[in-house]
Write an enzyme that holds these catalytic residues in place. Structure first.
Site, PDB file in Angstrom:
ATOM      1  N   GLY A 191       0.832  -1.204   0.000  1.00  0.00           N
ATOM      2  CA  GLY A 191       0.000   0.000   0.000  1.00  0.00           C
ATOM      3  C   GLY A 191       0.865   1.252   0.000  1.00  0.00           C
ATOM      4  O   GLY A 191       1.964   1.284  -0.564  1.00  0.00           O
ATOM      5  N   GLY A 192       0.363   2.285   0.678  1.00  0.00           N
ATOM      6  CA  GLY A 192       1.063   3.571   0.717  1.00  0.00           C
ATOM      7  C   GLY A 192       2.444   3.472   1.317  1.00  0.00           C
ATOM      8  O   GLY A 192       3.283   4.351   1.111  1.00  0.00           O
ATOM      9  N   GLY A 426      23.209  15.995 -29.406  1.00  0.00           N
ATOM     10  CA  GLY A 426      22.705  16.419 -28.099  1.00  0.00           C
ATOM     11  C   GLY A 426      23.300  15.587 -26.982  1.00  0.00           C
ATOM     12  O   GLY A 426      23.567  16.078 -25.881  1.00  0.00           O
ATOM     13  N   ALA A 427      23.558  14.317 -27.276  1.00  0.00           N
ATOM     14  CA  ALA A 427      24.100  13.432 -26.242  1.00  0.00           C
ATOM     15  C   ALA A 427      25.526  13.857 -25.858  1.00  0.00           C
ATOM     16  O   ALA A 427      25.938  13.694 -24.712  1.00  0.00           O
ATOM     17  CB  ALA A 427      24.075  11.992 -26.726  1.00  0.00           C
TER      18      ALA A 427
END
Ligand code: HXC
Length: 536
Positions: A191-192, A426-427
């Site tokens: 759960g949480g 860009g890399a």
């Protein structure tokens, strides 16, 4: 002998001989209570825990810390007896053992959920104890290690249990970048509960016994109609190979505990400290002839970046993080001349070392950790670009690649980059180029630095000539050769001042160590702001 044995035997004798003195009976009562509190959920539940191959909370803590250094806090804290807990007996410690101790002499705070007590479920008081650990750890500038073994929010306490979780999440975020936080999952994190580890710096999962899931198999079946098991839903292999949630997985609890002690040995205690340097026992001038031949003649042939890392770091000792997720980038810690460093390296053996969504997220998170905790970043580059394709574009490579770019720009710790082979487009910029304020940029003579690869560039630049040529294939190859000579050369980049030095591969370790020491006093200020808006 427990701390209470002495009181119990002596005071018991006195009580019988002299009648009940009120002070003595109080001491005796204390001893009895202490013994009871230490038993957690009792013998049968402890046995059940052991039968699953798990230690109890107290056994984990005893193995984590240097012998006899653990000091427990909040032993008698209990639930408020509200909701379905109304009328229930107090539970000493409320299902979590908290305190502090030493790892190799250094102060470390701990909480360990006790599955033998109501399944380690988190009630309000349980939550408050964990928060107190955090408050003290932050005040005193020491890491927090959390052992998670719990069924999640204590259902009987209703919203008060949720409040306990909410307070912990707040502490996790408040502590982020101030003290290192390590979560060790040694049972269910249901759960949480998963969001507390998710907010920490490292998650270590134990194979087979650890599971993390937001909704369990039954709810998955009801809501989605999917049949699954705990392991398939959130076992360590799922989070190591598929989701990228786990930083490490280990085969058993002992290995996981060794890893925590190792990690603590690398990390500073808080963001105001430097990482702990040790006396160097590896030669700082050590050259590696192996590196002079590691780049294959064929530019398309991969090499193994791990071999490079091992040649560079002290004694080849490298602690890899997230080894099975985003394998086209390698992240982890090593030491250079005794000083901890973070390594970020493209792995040409996987997807040719290109950057995709997972690799970008993985690299960015690690760089931000190193930057928070004053750990220098060494980048080893062989990157042909961002991974092309519909999957990547539709999955948001723009938004996710930007994370890596952002993290490199934001980092003000010492940064050193070595370009080994390809650094395209860009890399090239993203992987710790000078333009992002990297302090020292090296390139090997084998470096190929360009806007894009020769093949694609020639097709764009010379489209008409190629169409008109008698032998377009021959012309393509000739033009590619010319393009490589003109644009790939690291000397062109060095002439433009985008590279500080071209170094022999064999000299990489000594050159990095030489470049690193003046940077240890580096101070770089950026414009004051509340916080940046990293593309999430
Ligand atoms: C109270 C709990 C509990 C819980 C387990 N127990 N989870 N008690 N609240 N959340 C108790 C059981 O009743 C049992 O008590 C004991 O712990 C051991 O549990 P078992 O089920 O016998 O153990 P096991 O078979 O090993 O299974 C462990 C488990 C399972 C997988 C964790 O108990 C389970 O599925 N629990 C619920 C998990 C869950 O869905 N949690 C989400 C809660 S909501 P006895 O006395 O019988 O031995 C949540 C939201 C938080 O967490 C949101 C925050 C933002």
């Amino acid at each position: 002998m427990t701390s209470s044995d002495h009181i119990t035997t002596e005071t018991a004798q006195d009580d019988t001989e002299n009648g009940m003195s009120s002070t003595r009976s109080k001491l005796r009562d204390y001893a009895t209570r202490l013994d009871k509190a230490m038993q957690g959920g009792g013998e049968s539940r402890i046995k059940a825990q052991h039968d699953k191959g798990k230690y109890t909370a107290r056994e984990r803590i005893a193995r984590l810390f240097d012998p006899d250094t653990f000091i427990e806090t909040g032993l008698f804290i209990s639930h408020k007896a509200i909701g379905l807990m109304k009328g229930k007996k107090p539970i000493d410690g409320d299902g979590v053992v908290t305190g502090y101790g030493r790892i190799n002499g250094r102060l470390v705070y701990v909480y360990a959920q006790d599955f033998t007590v109501l399944g380690g479920s988190l009630g309000n008081a349980h939550g408050k104890k964990i928060c107190a650990v955090y408050e003290n750890a932050m005040k005193n500038g020491a890491p927090v290690v959390g052992f998670n073994d719990s069924g999640g929010a204590r259902i009987q306490e209703g919203v008060d249990a949720l409040a306990g979780f909410g307070e912990i999440f707040f502490q996790n975020v408040n502590a982020s970048g101030v003290i290192p936080q390590i979560s060790v999952i040694m049972g269910p994190a249901a759960g949480g509960a998963v969001y507390s580890p998710a907010l920490t710096d490292f998650i270590i999962m134990v194979e087979e016994t650890a599971q993390m899931f937001v909704t369990g198999p039954e709810i998955v079946k009801t809501v989605m109609g999917e049949t699954t098991s705990f392991e398939e839903l959130g076992g360590s292999s799922v989070h190591s190979f598929k989701s990228g949630v786990a930083s490490f997985s280990r085969t058993d609890e002992d290995e996981a505990l060794d890893l925590v002690r190792k990690l603590i040995g690398i990390l500073p205690s808080n963001n105001l400290e430097d990482p702990p340097a040790i006396d160097a026992t590896d030669d700082k001038a050590r050259a590696s002839s192996k590196l002079d031949t590691i780049i294959p003649d064929d530019p398309k042939e991969p090499f193994d970046m791990f071999e490079v890392i091992e040649e560079i770091v002290d004694h080849g000792d490298f602690l890899e993080i997230m080894p099975n997720w985003g394998k086209n980038i390698i992240i982890g810690f090593g030491r250079l001349n005794g000083l901890p460093v973070g390594i970020v390296a493209n792995q040409p053996k996987v997807l040719a070392g290109s950057l995709d969504i997972d690799a970008s997220i993985k690299g960015a998170k690690f760089i931000r950790f190193c930057d928070s905790f004053n750990i220098p970043i060494i980048s080893l580059v062989d990157v042909p670009g961002f991974l092309p394709g519909l999957d990547q574009e539709h999955g948001g490579i723009i938004r996710n690649g930007a994370k890596l770019l952002y993290a490199y720009c934001e980092a003000t710790v010492p940064k050193i980059t070595v370009i080994l082979r390809k650094a395209f487009g860009g890399a090239y910029i993203v992987m710790g180029s000078k333009h992002l304020r990297t302090d020292v940029n090296f390139a090997w003579p084998t470096a190929e630095i360009a806007v894009m690869g020769a093949e694609g560039a020639v097709k764009i630049l010379y489209r008409r000539q190629l169409m008109a040529a008698d032998d377009p294939e021959k012309l393509q190859l000739e033009l590619e050769e010319q393009f490589r000579d003109e644009f790939y050369s690291p000397y062109t980049t060095a002439r433009l001042g985008h590279i500080d030095k071209i170094i022999l591969p064999s000299e990489t370790r000594p050159r990095i160590i030489e470049a690193l020491w003046p940077l240890l006093t580096k101070r770089e200020q950026r414009m004051k702001r509340k916080h940046g808006n990293i593309p999430l």
